[in-house]
Write a protein that holds these residues in place. Sequence first.
Motif, PDB file in Angstrom:
ATOM      1  N   UNK A 147       0.830  -1.193   0.000  1.00 36.10           N
ATOM      2  CA  UNK A 147       0.000   0.000   0.000  1.00 36.10           C
ATOM      3  C   UNK A 147       0.865   1.243   0.000  1.00 36.10           C
ATOM      4  N   UNK A 148       0.712   2.074  -1.021  1.00 39.43           N
ATOM      5  CA  UNK A 148       1.324   3.400  -0.979  1.00 39.43           C
ATOM      6  C   UNK A 148       0.130   4.353  -0.845  1.00 39.43           C
ATOM      7  N   UNK A 149      -0.104   5.237  -1.845  1.00 34.50           N
ATOM      8  CA  UNK A 149      -1.328   6.044  -1.796  1.00 34.50           C
ATOM      9  C   UNK A 149      -2.517   5.155  -2.183  1.00 34.50           C
ATOM     10  N   UNK A 150      -2.248   4.241  -3.132  1.00 35.88           N
ATOM     11  CA  UNK A 150      -3.194   3.173  -3.517  1.00 35.88           C
ATOM     12  C   UNK A 150      -2.644   1.837  -3.091  1.00 35.88           C
ATOM     13  N   UNK A 151      -3.537   0.842  -3.090  1.00 30.05           N
ATOM     14  CA  UNK A 151      -3.011  -0.527  -2.960  1.00 30.05           C
ATOM     15  C   UNK A 151      -2.304  -0.936  -4.254  1.00 30.05           C
ATOM     16  N   UNK A 152      -1.294  -1.770  -4.149  1.00 22.58           N
ATOM     17  CA  UNK A 152      -0.673  -2.380  -5.332  1.00 22.58           C
ATOM     18  C   UNK A 152      -0.204  -3.762  -4.944  1.00 22.58           C
ATOM     19  N   UNK A 153       0.228  -4.531  -5.938  1.00 24.36           N
ATOM     20  CA  UNK A 153       0.618  -5.909  -5.657  1.00 24.36           C
ATOM     21  C   UNK A 153       2.095  -6.108  -5.971  1.00 24.36           C
ATOM     22  N   UNK A 154       2.778  -6.736  -5.030  1.00 26.29           N
ATOM     23  CA  UNK A 154       4.182  -7.076  -5.254  1.00 26.29           C
ATOM     24  C   UNK A 154       4.256  -8.583  -5.446  1.00 26.29           C
ATOM     25  N   UNK A 155       4.842  -8.989  -6.573  1.00 21.35           N
ATOM     26  CA  UNK A 155       4.945 -10.444  -6.820  1.00 21.35           C
ATOM     27  C   UNK A 155       6.378 -10.822  -7.166  1.00 21.35           C
ATOM     28  N   UNK A 156       6.667 -12.100  -6.959  1.00 27.45           N
ATOM     29  CA  UNK A 156       7.923 -12.627  -7.475  1.00 27.45           C
ATOM     30  C   UNK A 156       7.563 -13.471  -8.694  1.00 27.45           C
ATOM     31  N   UNK A 157       8.113 -13.050  -9.851  1.00 26.39           N
ATOM     32  CA  UNK A 157       7.736 -13.674 -11.117  1.00 26.39           C
ATOM     33  C   UNK A 157       9.004 -14.048 -11.870  1.00 26.39           C
ATOM     34  N   UNK A 158       9.220 -15.331 -11.996  1.00 28.26           N
ATOM     35  CA  UNK A 158      10.424 -15.857 -12.659  1.00 28.26           C
ATOM     36  C   UNK A 158      11.702 -15.246 -12.063  1.00 28.26           C
ATOM     37  N   UNK A 159      11.698 -15.141 -10.773  1.00 25.75           N
ATOM     38  CA  UNK A 159      12.894 -14.644 -10.079  1.00 25.75           C
ATOM     39  C   UNK A 159      12.987 -13.127  -9.996  1.00 25.75           C
ATOM     40  N   UNK A 160      12.099 -12.405 -10.650  1.00 24.17           N
ATOM     41  CA  UNK A 160      12.116 -10.938 -10.578  1.00 24.17           C
ATOM     42  C   UNK A 160      11.160 -10.424  -9.504  1.00 24.17           C
TER      43      UNK A 160
END
Lengths: 454, 454
Positions: free
Chosen positions: A109-122
């Motif tokens: 969550x910053x000003x909006x919610x967002x999603x942090x993912x791990x995708x193929x090592x990134x």
Amino acid sequence: METYTSIPEDLKLAVLEKVKPTEAERKILTVVQEELAAEVTAAAEKLCVSDIFVKMVGSAARGTWLSGTHDIDVFISFPEETHRRDLEISGMAIAREVAKHAEHAEDRHAEHPYLNIVFKGFDVDLVPCFRVASACQLKSAVDRTPFHNEFVKTHIKGREDDVLLMKQFMRGGGVYGSELRTQGFSGYLTELLIIHYGSFENAVKAACIWRPGQKIDIMQHSEMGHTEPLVIVDPTDPKRNVAAALSLDRFCMFIDHCREFLANPELKFFFSALVLPLEDKELLEKLDSRKSSQLAVVFKTPDVVEDVLYPQLYKMEQAAAALLNEYDFSVIKTGVWSGKPETVIMLELISGTLPNVKKRIGPPVWVREHSEKFKAKYEEAENVFGGYIENGKYVFEIQRKYPTAKGLLEEQLVNCSLGKQVHQSVSEGFEVIEDAEVCRLKDPDFRVFLRKWL
Amino acid sequence: METYTSIPEDLKLAVLEKVKPTEAERKILTVVQEELAAEVTAAAEKLCVSDIFVKMVGSAARGTWLSGTHDIDVFISFPEETHRRDLEISGMAIAREVAKHAEHAEDRHAEHPYLNIVFKGFDVDLVPCFRVASACQLKSAVDRTPFHNEFVKTHIKGREDDVLLMKQFMRGGGVYGSELRTQGFSGYLTELLIIHYGSFENAVKAACIWRPGQKIDIMQHSEMGHTEPLVIVDPTDPKRNVAAALSLDRFCMFIDHCREFLANPELKFFFSALVLPLEDKELLEKLDSRKSSQLAVVFKTPDVVEDVLYPQLYKMEQAAAALLNEYDFSVIKTGVWSGKPETVIMLELISGTLPNVKKRIGPPVWVREHSEKFKAKYEEAENVFGGYIENGKYVFEIQRKYPTAKGLLEEQLVNCSLGKQVHQSVSEGFEVIEDAEVCRLKDPDFRVFLRKWL
């Protein structure tokens, strides 16, 4: 003072060899970015969300990322007229759909919610945003990022290596990173410095004579006064200082780093030496050679993100020093270390103990009402050693309330102005340990901190 | 604040009973004065010195002397046109002739030489002076005294008791005496206060609201600005402040003494209680309860009169405190005691030891030339613990040169600005003793000083 030689080309090459992504790294990144774009588009179609664009932003998208970092920022942009709530719901729905193919996902969550993912090592951030006409009209702080991206992409061409050199140079000087923990230079700020000065070398030379109040306004469109040490007017927003988070000390550390480097251009300014944890034996030796008092305030680390935690820890550090000074203890320096599960505020004092006797100086004798009140108060008080007149003022030698710094902190620290989560944690319990007792704290990262501290 | 009742008549009477000379005392004094006058006249005749007058001056001559004091001032006045050298030679010859009938005689020296003798139990000064037309035209400071004498004699009539009360009251408050040791009120100053305010009681009441800059100009003829806390313009010399020797603290002590006395008029304000010497056991108890550091600088008392000695001792006291402060020691208070054979400067400190580490703060990083010089100096120095940037300034943690106050004093005290005779004595040797070691100093008068000190 000195005339500087130019920075040797082979030194730059040696740095770039270590920090410039290889062709193979670039290819993998490109492939992953394309896959992510396709995933987002597919998810939007599946969820019947129309009129969204996918945008790769951040250093990965601009070719200014340091080898070995694996961050990708994917912005999912919605039409400007979208309702905020619709953007959040649809944006997060698309992100979650993409996350089905990820190794890991976490709501942020910053000003909006967002999603942090791990995708193929990134490490990928999936961030919904508004597609506004210009950075001056943004509806949310993240809406700026695509404009930054465009500006850098159109101006940095051919100077990506200079950005890499500068970022690594700042890392070496401990001033890279704009998080509230570091209070240093952000990636975007670094890129703007290269755009403005034209090269790594020019920027380093220029910084040697910076003073607080240094202002850089690439677009010559500044609309605001700023009080920060460095003012880099955002080329995409005339009101904003890109360097607003840079502290005075990081600013000065960078100036110092540039001067030292130009006087003696070596690889060590890019790659700082590994610091080993301080052993008990070394700790005891250092305590014995300094003969000052070391106090460590230890408490459970609050479970909040660093950008919330560190400002509170810095505030606590200041509050503890102010409390000690108020009660006559002389603070040499203060420091903060935070790990799991514990956080430590370090305080070095001239002495952790003071005499019982404390000199209380009153008003001048001839200021009759005040001086008589002062005299009456202390004459009647218990535990008064004595009184006399000095420099025309009543002076009483009274009993000091807190003759030890440890006792003072134990009793008064919770009454200081502390941040919410830190106050809560400290209220639940903390310990003040002194001098050799610090050996009890074994965390290797704390011991690295201690080696720099002592 | 409070409304004061008048001073009870019986209290004044009780004081006067103790301090007012008896009829018998007065008679003896008159007889001795007449004998001395006859002796001087006879001596002058014998030595063929013509045109001299004998003048009895001082409190004995004005009826304002305290019972039990035995001081007589005999002035031998020469015509104004006499050569200074002739005056000295003839004046001293006459004095020596008188001294043939004295129990004891001693040469003394103010602006001129004079003779101090013991004559029938009285302490007599035989002082040659010029007979000038007015106090404004004096050829020597002592020429003033006869004018003071005349002024007081013509104005004090009927208020001699008030002068006695005031003198004794000032004794009780520790502010009587204008010698450079006491820096208090002289006898003449006391008499002028009574003349100006009309009575002891009025003077005491007035002093309660004195402030520094208080000015009394009985003749309304002041010709000079003065910066002393109290300005009493000499009725016989418009340029002179009679209270020039009064220190700010004695001035304030007197104000305080007046206020306390009026709030509670008691005999104790005239006769201070006897202070007993502090015993070793009490000394150790007090040290333990204060927990501060006590330092005593001990050296041989220079063989000079008090008016030369004490200004030098006060200067040394200030110099020692300034030296300690310069090297980061916190001085709580300082004191002076002088006896035979030793003199002691007492210094009370927050702590007599400091850590080895000392923080040296340099110029701001952006003041390039200065800050680079500073950095270069300490980076190359030995025994540097570390350096960092704090509040925009370079800071180095260096080795403290003097971690103990004792060591600092032992090495640097002789380099302080000291008076001539004190410097000589200190150069020949001194000792710094600490805390419980002070028990070694056994002089009962020093132990009385210590009881007030601790």
